[in-house]
Design a protein around this motif. Structure first.
Motif, PDB file in Angstrom:
ATOM      1  N   ALA A  54       1.309 -19.027 -46.305  1.00  0.00           N
ATOM      2  CA  ALA A  54       0.438 -19.598 -45.276  1.00  0.00           C
ATOM      3  C   ALA A  54       0.749 -21.067 -45.071  1.00  0.00           C
ATOM      4  O   ALA A  54      -0.004 -21.785 -44.473  1.00  0.00           O
ATOM      5  CB  ALA A  54      -1.024 -19.434 -45.689  1.00  0.00           C
ATOM      6  N   GLY A  55       1.863 -21.485 -45.564  1.00  0.00           N
ATOM      7  CA  GLY A  55       2.252 -22.887 -45.475  1.00  0.00           C
ATOM      8  C   GLY A  55       2.624 -23.340 -46.863  1.00  0.00           C
ATOM      9  O   GLY A  55       2.154 -22.792 -47.836  1.00  0.00           O
ATOM     10  N   ASN A  56       3.515 -24.304 -46.931  1.00  0.00           N
ATOM     11  CA  ASN A  56       3.933 -24.770 -48.241  1.00  0.00           C
ATOM     12  C   ASN A  56       3.054 -25.890 -48.756  1.00  0.00           C
ATOM     13  O   ASN A  56       3.309 -26.458 -49.789  1.00  0.00           O
ATOM     14  CB  ASN A  56       5.402 -25.221 -48.203  1.00  0.00           C
ATOM     15  N   GLY A  57       2.012 -26.202 -47.996  1.00  0.00           N
ATOM     16  CA  GLY A  57       1.121 -27.258 -48.432  1.00  0.00           C
ATOM     17  C   GLY A  57       1.522 -28.613 -47.906  1.00  0.00           C
ATOM     18  O   GLY A  57       0.792 -29.570 -48.024  1.00  0.00           O
ATOM     19  N   CYS A  58       2.686 -28.712 -47.310  1.00  0.00           N
ATOM     20  CA  CYS A  58       3.172 -29.975 -46.776  1.00  0.00           C
ATOM     21  C   CYS A  58       3.658 -29.719 -45.357  1.00  0.00           C
ATOM     22  O   CYS A  58       3.636 -28.623 -44.867  1.00  0.00           O
ATOM     23  CB  CYS A  58       4.335 -30.512 -47.623  1.00  0.00           C
ATOM     24  N   GLY A  59       4.150 -30.735 -44.727  1.00  0.00           N
ATOM     25  CA  GLY A  59       4.771 -30.541 -43.432  1.00  0.00           C
ATOM     26  C   GLY A  59       3.845 -30.890 -42.290  1.00  0.00           C
ATOM     27  O   GLY A  59       2.700 -31.244 -42.470  1.00  0.00           O
ATOM     28  N   LEU A  60       4.379 -30.749 -41.078  1.00  0.00           N
ATOM     29  CA  LEU A  60       3.640 -31.161 -39.908  1.00  0.00           C
ATOM     30  C   LEU A  60       3.030 -30.019 -39.138  1.00  0.00           C
ATOM     31  O   LEU A  60       2.248 -30.238 -38.234  1.00  0.00           O
ATOM     32  CB  LEU A  60       4.550 -31.973 -38.971  1.00  0.00           C
ATOM     33  N   GLY A  61       3.384 -28.796 -39.437  1.00  0.00           N
ATOM     34  CA  GLY A  61       2.788 -27.667 -38.735  1.00  0.00           C
ATOM     35  C   GLY A  61       2.846 -27.863 -37.246  1.00  0.00           C
ATOM     36  O   GLY A  61       3.884 -28.103 -36.686  1.00  0.00           O
ATOM     37  N   GLY A  62       1.704 -27.761 -36.566  1.00  0.00           N
ATOM     38  CA  GLY A  62       1.670 -27.817 -35.122  1.00  0.00           C
ATOM     39  C   GLY A  62       1.572 -29.212 -34.543  1.00  0.00           C
ATOM     40  O   GLY A  62       1.406 -29.360 -33.346  1.00  0.00           O
ATOM     41  N   GLN A  63       1.691 -30.248 -35.330  1.00  0.00           N
ATOM     42  CA  GLN A  63       1.526 -31.592 -34.806  1.00  0.00           C
ATOM     43  C   GLN A  63       2.529 -31.876 -33.705  1.00  0.00           C
ATOM     44  O   GLN A  63       2.208 -32.535 -32.724  1.00  0.00           O
ATOM     45  CB  GLN A  63       1.667 -32.625 -35.924  1.00  0.00           C
ATOM     46  N   ALA A  64       3.735 -31.365 -33.826  1.00  0.00           N
ATOM     47  CA  ALA A  64       4.761 -31.626 -32.832  1.00  0.00           C
ATOM     48  C   ALA A  64       4.567 -30.780 -31.571  1.00  0.00           C
ATOM     49  O   ALA A  64       5.230 -30.996 -30.580  1.00  0.00           O
ATOM     50  CB  ALA A  64       6.137 -31.361 -33.434  1.00  0.00           C
ATOM     51  N   ASN A  65       3.677 -29.813 -31.597  1.00  0.00           N
ATOM     52  CA  ASN A  65       3.495 -28.914 -30.468  1.00  0.00           C
ATOM     53  C   ASN A  65       2.547 -29.455 -29.412  1.00  0.00           C
ATOM     54  O   ASN A  65       2.259 -28.770 -28.440  1.00  0.00           O
ATOM     55  CB  ASN A  65       2.951 -27.558 -30.952  1.00  0.00           C
ATOM     56  N   GLY A  66       2.011 -30.638 -29.571  1.00  0.00           N
ATOM     57  CA  GLY A  66       1.060 -31.156 -28.595  1.00  0.00           C
ATOM     58  C   GLY A  66      -0.288 -30.513 -28.798  1.00  0.00           C
ATOM     59  O   GLY A  66      -0.659 -30.129 -29.892  1.00  0.00           O
ATOM     60  N   GLY A  67      -1.028 -30.384 -27.714  1.00  0.00           N
ATOM     61  CA  GLY A  67      -2.341 -29.776 -27.825  1.00  0.00           C
ATOM     62  C   GLY A  67      -3.401 -30.802 -28.155  1.00  0.00           C
ATOM     63  O   GLY A  67      -3.203 -32.005 -28.035  1.00  0.00           O
ATOM     64  N   LEU A  68      -4.553 -30.303 -28.573  1.00  0.00           N
ATOM     65  CA  LEU A  68      -5.709 -31.140 -28.858  1.00  0.00           C
ATOM     66  C   LEU A  68      -5.749 -31.542 -30.329  1.00  0.00           C
ATOM     67  O   LEU A  68      -5.059 -30.956 -31.156  1.00  0.00           O
ATOM     68  CB  LEU A  68      -6.983 -30.376 -28.500  1.00  0.00           C
ATOM     69  N   THR A  69      -6.600 -32.502 -30.622  1.00  0.00           N
ATOM     70  CA  THR A  69      -6.810 -32.961 -31.995  1.00  0.00           C
ATOM     71  C   THR A  69      -8.241 -32.630 -32.397  1.00  0.00           C
ATOM     72  O   THR A  69      -9.161 -32.763 -31.601  1.00  0.00           O
ATOM     73  CB  THR A  69      -6.595 -34.489 -32.099  1.00  0.00           C
ATOM     74  N   GLY A  70      -8.411 -32.203 -33.632  1.00  0.00           N
ATOM     75  CA  GLY A  70      -9.737 -31.880 -34.137  1.00  0.00           C
ATOM     76  C   GLY A  70     -10.076 -32.704 -35.360  1.00  0.00           C
ATOM     77  O   GLY A  70      -9.198 -33.124 -36.116  1.00  0.00           O
TER      78      GLY A  70
END
Length: 154
Positions: free
Chosen positions: A67-83
């Motif tokens: 479900a993720g390696n616990g690090c990284g940027l995930g969807g940050q580079a995909n744009g979209g909204l911030t929560g």
């Protein structure tokens, strides 16, 4: 895992960033500068330790299932909204930041980071939220990591 020392756990999670605090069920009192104004009753202490172990096992299980390696940027580079999501404790925020990166919300991967400026480190920022996602859905999605006391989508 049973018997792991707090130093080992801290070293393991340091790969994801700065680790502010680590306590394992087997931690013994240290030589720090704490004031130690009392002790938990045995039953309370046992419940606290069991909760910590359960949460740690959940985090380890999620990480091992990809479900993720616990690090990284995930969807940050995909744009979209911030929560913005606030948890009842910093433990929930840490669990979310370690395991929710890259998980899909409405089919898009998100990225989660603890707000280091948060006084009690119980707040996370979620990036890459798909447009049209209501705060209630964000709250529900993030609630596996701990009790969410506030959620907002901007």
């Amino acid at each position: 895992p049973a018997g792991i020392e707090w130093q080992e756990l801290k070293d393991h999670f340091r790969q994801c960033g700065s680790v502010a605090f680590v306590k394992t069920a087997g931690s013994s009192p240290g030589k720090g500068g704490g004031k130690g104004k009392g002790q938990l009753q045995p039953m309370q202490q046992m419940q606290t330790q069991m909760q910590m172990q359960t949460q740690m096992q959940m985090m380890m299980q999620m990480m091992s299932q990809g479900a993720g390696n616990g690090c990284g940027l995930g969807g940050q580079a995909n744009g979209g909204l911030t929560g913005e999501v606030r948890y009842e404790s910093s433990m929930g925020a840490q669990a979310a930041a370690m395991s929710m990166n890259g998980t899909p919300l409405r089919g898009s991967p998100i990225s989660v980071a603890v707000d280091e400026t948060s006084r009690d480190l119980s707040k996370v920022w979620v990036y890459g939220i798909p447009f049209g996602t209501p705060w209630q859905e964000l709250k529900e999605h993030m609630s596996w990591a701990g009790k969410v006391v506030f959620a907002n989508v901007q």
